[in-house]
Design a protein around this motif. Structure first.
Motif, PDB file in Angstrom:
ATOM      1  N   THR A   7     -87.251 -65.316   3.382  1.00 22.54           N
ATOM      2  CA  THR A   7     -86.026 -65.811   3.990  1.00 22.54           C
ATOM      3  C   THR A   7     -85.030 -66.142   2.895  1.00 22.54           C
ATOM      4  O   THR A   7     -85.414 -66.426   1.753  1.00 22.54           O
ATOM      5  N   TYR A   8     -83.755 -66.100   3.228  1.00 21.07           N
ATOM      6  CA  TYR A   8     -82.723 -66.643   2.352  1.00 21.07           C
ATOM      7  C   TYR A   8     -82.091 -67.793   3.110  1.00 21.07           C
ATOM      8  O   TYR A   8     -81.312 -67.578   4.045  1.00 21.07           O
ATOM      9  N   ASP A   9     -82.455 -69.017   2.729  1.00 18.41           N
ATOM     10  CA  ASP A   9     -82.067 -70.176   3.531  1.00 18.41           C
ATOM     11  C   ASP A   9     -82.193 -71.430   2.679  1.00 18.41           C
ATOM     12  O   ASP A   9     -82.726 -71.399   1.565  1.00 18.41           O
ATOM     13  N   SER A  10     -81.734 -72.541   3.239  1.00 14.23           N
ATOM     14  CA  SER A  10     -81.890 -73.843   2.600  1.00 14.23           C
ATOM     15  C   SER A  10     -83.260 -74.418   2.941  1.00 14.23           C
ATOM     16  O   SER A  10     -84.115 -73.738   3.505  1.00 14.23           O
ATOM     17  N   GLY A  13     -84.916 -73.864   6.316  1.00 13.42           N
ATOM     18  CA  GLY A  13     -85.399 -72.533   6.648  1.00 13.42           C
ATOM     19  C   GLY A  13     -86.598 -72.105   5.837  1.00 13.42           C
ATOM     20  O   GLY A  13     -87.366 -71.234   6.263  1.00 13.42           O
ATOM     21  N   VAL A  59     -79.370 -70.964  -3.319  1.00 14.38           N
ATOM     22  CA  VAL A  59     -78.654 -71.226  -2.073  1.00 14.38           C
ATOM     23  C   VAL A  59     -77.883 -72.540  -2.167  1.00 14.38           C
ATOM     24  O   VAL A  59     -76.820 -72.699  -1.554  1.00 14.38           O
ATOM     25  N   GLY A 103     -84.426 -65.725   9.512  1.00 18.25           N
ATOM     26  CA  GLY A 103     -83.085 -66.115   9.119  1.00 18.25           C
ATOM     27  C   GLY A 103     -82.050 -65.027   9.286  1.00 18.25           C
ATOM     28  O   GLY A 103     -81.892 -64.461  10.368  1.00 18.25           O
ATOM     29  N   LEU A 104     -81.347 -64.700   8.209  1.00 18.31           N
ATOM     30  CA  LEU A 104     -80.176 -63.819   8.259  1.00 18.31           C
ATOM     31  C   LEU A 104     -80.532 -62.434   8.782  1.00 18.31           C
ATOM     32  O   LEU A 104     -81.511 -61.831   8.350  1.00 18.31           O
ATOM     33  N   SER A 126     -86.968 -66.146  14.388  1.00 20.52           N
ATOM     34  CA  SER A 126     -85.817 -67.049  14.403  1.00 20.52           C
ATOM     35  C   SER A 126     -86.316 -68.453  14.670  1.00 20.52           C
ATOM     36  O   SER A 126     -87.299 -68.649  15.401  1.00 20.52           O
TER      37      SER A 126
END
Length: 413
Positions: A7-10, A13, A59, A103-104, A126
């Motif tokens: 994932t690319y998240d904070s 996530g 991020v 995520g994205l 999700s």
């Protein structure tokens, strides 16, 4: 068995993927996490012996700088996340039996391309219903903007959402796919989400709407058990008086953070309550030296929220779920995206209320706090907490192991 989780998240996530990784370990499988190169992710993963591969930019740095970037800067960096799927995640997935992306949507499309090239199962997950297409709700970018919300209008908006995604990210995705011998993708969102995405939210707090127009597997939220003790100075503050009101905005950078922190503290004081301020990425801090306030860093929220009078927060999936499981009344101040959805759910369940974000005035915050700091809201919150599940990560891990086992040929005897 080895699974790549990406994932690319904070923090909100990444932590659910870490919870899934730990559940996979319990079943004897190995999990590898591909996440942004932020130090706090490495520290948490090391606590559980989960290996990491970093990709993309920090991020935290991106969140902090995005308000000063031009539109072209933002576009270039987002497109770079697609490139990173092929440059970084593809090598990491070489020895894996499955790939799960959360995520994205555009990074999900890149991750599925890698999985297809390697011939391994791919799953998209999700953390909230609002990112999955449905005639029951609008796409996240339209939520809270006063747009119409009939089934027909929602369908139109989701179609426009798909067109925008294809236009913005399709050329970069397909350029990378061509390099590895894959044909172009015409419908990027549909490709990334698959025809059976997973929904890692609690069915009580964030149910998939029915009748469903997408075949969704709802696993429950992926919770990471947190056994860390609270710091001694924080415990001393909690023990020194009545339960405080927690105020924190997690990984949100917040414009005018000092003003928001001051307004929140003043609103809490108007209720005759103490304030526990979480510093977060916005760098919230105390406004004076009175002993009715305390500021803390990153701590065990699962333990903390059981000891507070209410939780004032931005409405991220992780914070909303943790507060709900603790039975704490919530005041959500959404900053955007899925946070508007969680604000609505908190209000609908009667476990709290919401203020229009991102920086409501003192009077609004004070009135909202007065509304939730009641025995009735506390009772509703505790009732909802009893209905929530704690086995989401374990169930998802078993589904994942079973899915990979079905794909593998039987072992020779």
């Amino acid at each position: 068995m080895r699974v790549l989780l990406s994932t690319y998240d904070s923090r909100g996530g990444v932590e659910p993927l870490l919870g899934l990784a730990v559940a996979l370990q319990t079943l004897g499988a190995e999990a590898l996490l591909c996440v942004p190169p932020d130090e706090e992710f490495a520290e948490r993963a090391a606590d559980f012996g989960v290996p990491l591969v970093f990709f993309g930019e920090s991020v935290r740095e991106m969140n902090s700088a995005v308000t000063t970037w031009s539109e072209e800067d933002v576009r270039r960096r987002l497109l770079g996340l697609i490139d990173a799927q092929f440059d970084t995640i593809a090598p990491a997935a070489q020895d894996c039996d499955a790939l799960l992306s959360a995520g994205l949507v555009w990074t999900g499309a890149g991750a599925r391309s890698v999985a297809d090239k390697l011939g391994i199962p791919y799953i998209y997950a999700s953390y909230h219903p609002s990112h999955l297409p449905s005639t029951h709700h609008q796409p996240p970018e339209y939520a809270g903007r006063g747009m119409p919300s009939t089934e027909f209008d929602n369908r139109v908006m989701w179609n426009l959402n798909a067109q925008n995604i294809n236009s913005a990210f399709g050329p970069t995705l397909n350029r990378n796919r061509a390099k590895i011998g894959l044909p172009p993708v015409g419908h990027l969102r549909e490709y990334a989400y698959t025809d059976r995405p997973w929904l890692a939210s609690d069915p009580t707090l964030g149910p998939w709407p029915k009748p469903a127009d997408l075949d969704v597997v709802q696993t429950g939220a992926w919770l990471l058990p947190d056994e860390r003790p609270l710091p001694d100075d924080l415990l001393a503050f909690l023990d020194a008086g009545t339960p405080p009101v927690y105020v924190g905005f997690g990984s949100m950078p917040l414009l005018g953070a000092n003003d928001i922190g001051r307004t929140a503290i003043e609103a809490v004081r108007e209720q005759g309550r103490r304030t526990l301020l979480a510093r977060g990425w916005a760098g919230l801090d105390l406004i004076d030296d009175r002993d009715d306030c305390f500021v803390c860093g990153e701590v065990n929220q699962q333990a903390l929220f059981a000891r507070v009078a209410a939780v004032v927060h931005h409405g991220g999936a992780g914070t909303t779920t943790t507060a709900a499981r603790a039975g704490a009344p919530q005041l959500v101040v959404p900053q955007g995206a899925d946070q508007v959805y969680w604000a609505r759910r908190v209000t609908e369940l009667g476990i709290g209320t919401a203020c229009d974000g991102p920086a409501p005035p003192l009077r609004s915050l004070s009135v909202a706090l007065q509304a939730i700091l009641t025995p009735e809201t506390r009772a509703w919150a505790r009732d909802a907490a009893r209905e929530m599940r704690a086995d989401g990560a374990a169930g998802a891990a078993k589904l994942l192991v079973d899915a990979v086992s079905r794909e593998k040929p039987p072992a020779s005897v």
